[in-house]
Design a protein around this motif. Structure first.
Motif, PDB file in Angstrom:
ATOM      1  N   LYS A  86      -3.222   0.527  11.356  1.00 38.19           N
ATOM      2  CA  LYS A  86      -1.990   0.030  10.786  1.00 38.19           C
ATOM      3  C   LYS A  86      -2.272  -1.143   9.834  1.00 38.19           C
ATOM      4  CE  LYS A  86       2.550  -1.258  12.205  1.00 38.19           C
ATOM      5  NZ  LYS A  86       3.501  -1.481  13.144  1.00 38.19           N
ATOM      6  N   ALA A  87      -3.131  -2.019  10.223  1.00 33.89           N
ATOM      7  CA  ALA A  87      -3.458  -3.161   9.384  1.00 33.89           C
ATOM      8  C   ALA A  87      -4.098  -2.703   8.074  1.00 33.89           C
ATOM      9  CB  ALA A  87      -4.397  -4.104  10.131  1.00 33.89           C
ATOM     10  N   LEU A  88      -4.883  -1.652   8.174  1.00 34.73           N
ATOM     11  CA  LEU A  88      -5.514  -1.136   6.968  1.00 34.73           C
ATOM     12  C   LEU A  88      -4.478  -0.543   6.033  1.00 34.73           C
ATOM     13  CD1 LEU A  88      -8.258  -0.791   5.695  1.00 34.73           C
ATOM     14  CD2 LEU A  88      -8.430   1.411   6.802  1.00 34.73           C
ATOM     15  N   LEU A  89      -3.483   0.110   6.574  1.00 39.73           N
ATOM     16  CA  LEU A  89      -2.406   0.682   5.777  1.00 39.73           C
ATOM     17  C   LEU A  89      -1.602  -0.418   5.089  1.00 39.73           C
ATOM     18  CD1 LEU A  89      -0.984   3.247   4.903  1.00 39.73           C
ATOM     19  CD2 LEU A  89       0.402   3.102   6.958  1.00 39.73           C
ATOM     20  N   LEU A  90      -1.318  -1.491   5.806  1.00 40.68           N
ATOM     21  CA  LEU A  90      -0.575  -2.623   5.232  1.00 40.68           C
ATOM     22  C   LEU A  90      -1.401  -3.279   4.115  1.00 40.68           C
ATOM     23  CD1 LEU A  90       1.022  -4.366   8.330  1.00 40.68           C
ATOM     24  CD2 LEU A  90       2.205  -3.240   6.468  1.00 40.68           C
ATOM     25  N   GLU A  91      -2.670  -3.402   4.357  1.00 47.23           N
ATOM     26  CA  GLU A  91      -3.547  -3.993   3.363  1.00 47.23           C
ATOM     27  C   GLU A  91      -3.592  -3.120   2.118  1.00 47.23           C
ATOM     28  OE1 GLU A  91      -5.556  -7.119   2.116  1.00 47.23           O
ATOM     29  OE2 GLU A  91      -4.677  -7.039   4.102  1.00 47.23           O
ATOM     30  N   ARG A  92      -3.608  -1.824   2.285  1.00 47.48           N
ATOM     31  CA  ARG A  92      -3.627  -0.888   1.166  1.00 47.48           C
ATOM     32  C   ARG A  92      -2.325  -0.959   0.391  1.00 47.48           C
ATOM     33  NH1 ARG A  92      -6.533   1.225  -2.482  1.00 47.48           N
ATOM     34  NH2 ARG A  92      -6.158   3.384  -2.901  1.00 47.48           N
ATOM     35  N   GLN A  93      -1.182  -1.044   1.077  1.00 49.36           N
ATOM     36  CA  GLN A  93       0.116  -1.174   0.410  1.00 49.36           C
ATOM     37  C   GLN A  93       0.186  -2.477  -0.386  1.00 49.36           C
ATOM     38  OE1 GLN A  93       2.956  -0.852   3.631  1.00 49.36           O
ATOM     39  NE2 GLN A  93       3.662   1.135   2.867  1.00 49.36           N
ATOM     40  N   ARG A  94      -0.313  -3.523   0.230  1.00 52.35           N
ATOM     41  CA  ARG A  94      -0.307  -4.820  -0.452  1.00 52.35           C
ATOM     42  C   ARG A  94      -1.177  -4.763  -1.716  1.00 52.35           C
ATOM     43  NH1 ARG A  94      -2.062 -10.657   1.693  1.00 52.35           N
ATOM     44  NH2 ARG A  94      -0.970 -11.760   0.065  1.00 52.35           N
TER      45      ARG A  94
END
Length: 145
Positions: free
Chosen positions: A1-9
């Motif tokens: 999940k953190a990786l997905l948020l980082e990618r969106q950011r």
């Protein structure tokens, strides 16, 4: 999940960066155009300064020529107002002995003064290097001749 948020950011930041890159490129082009205009204005300014200098020089030359013409006109006016004493008038001063100055003078009827016809070789006039054939003798020590 953190990786997905980082990618969106990262994607959000990328979308924000793209318009800034375009705006930066446009500003660079505008800067180049302004610098080009400034360079042209500087060349125009230099040309105008050159023209101004030339006009000032012409003005000074015109002033000088005007002063010379005024002086010449005043000299001719003075010479034209000369009236020789009547032939029957007695001289008011004692006769002065003639001293040679080394020049032959000529006179043209109706014209004021005398003109230098020629210089006597080795005479005072020639030695002075200030008198030349063709010069006009209108006045000596403030007295019309």
């Amino acid at each position: 999940k953190a990786l997905l948020l980082e990618r969106q950011r990262a994607d959000d930041l990328q979308r924000q960066v793209e318009p800034l890159k375009s705006e930066s490129a446009a500003l660079r082009q505008e800067r180049e155009a302004v610098l080009g205009q400034a360079s042209k204005l500087e060349r125009d300014n230099q040309e105008l300064n050159r023209q101004l200098h030339a006009l000032r020089m012409e003005l000074e030359q015109a002033k000088l020529e005007t002063r010379r013409a005024q002086q010449e006109a005043a000299a001719y006016k003075e010479a034209a107002s000369y009236k020789p004493p009547p032939a029957h008038a007695a001289p008011s001063q004692k006769a002065v002995p003639v001293v040679g100055v080394g020049m032959v003078l000529g006179h043209t009827e109706g014209q004021p003064g005398f003109s230098v016809s020629k210089l006597v070789p080795g005479g005072p006039a020639e030695d002075s290097r200030q008198i030349h054939p063709g010069d006009k003798l209108i006045r000596i020590e403030g007295q019309d001749v």
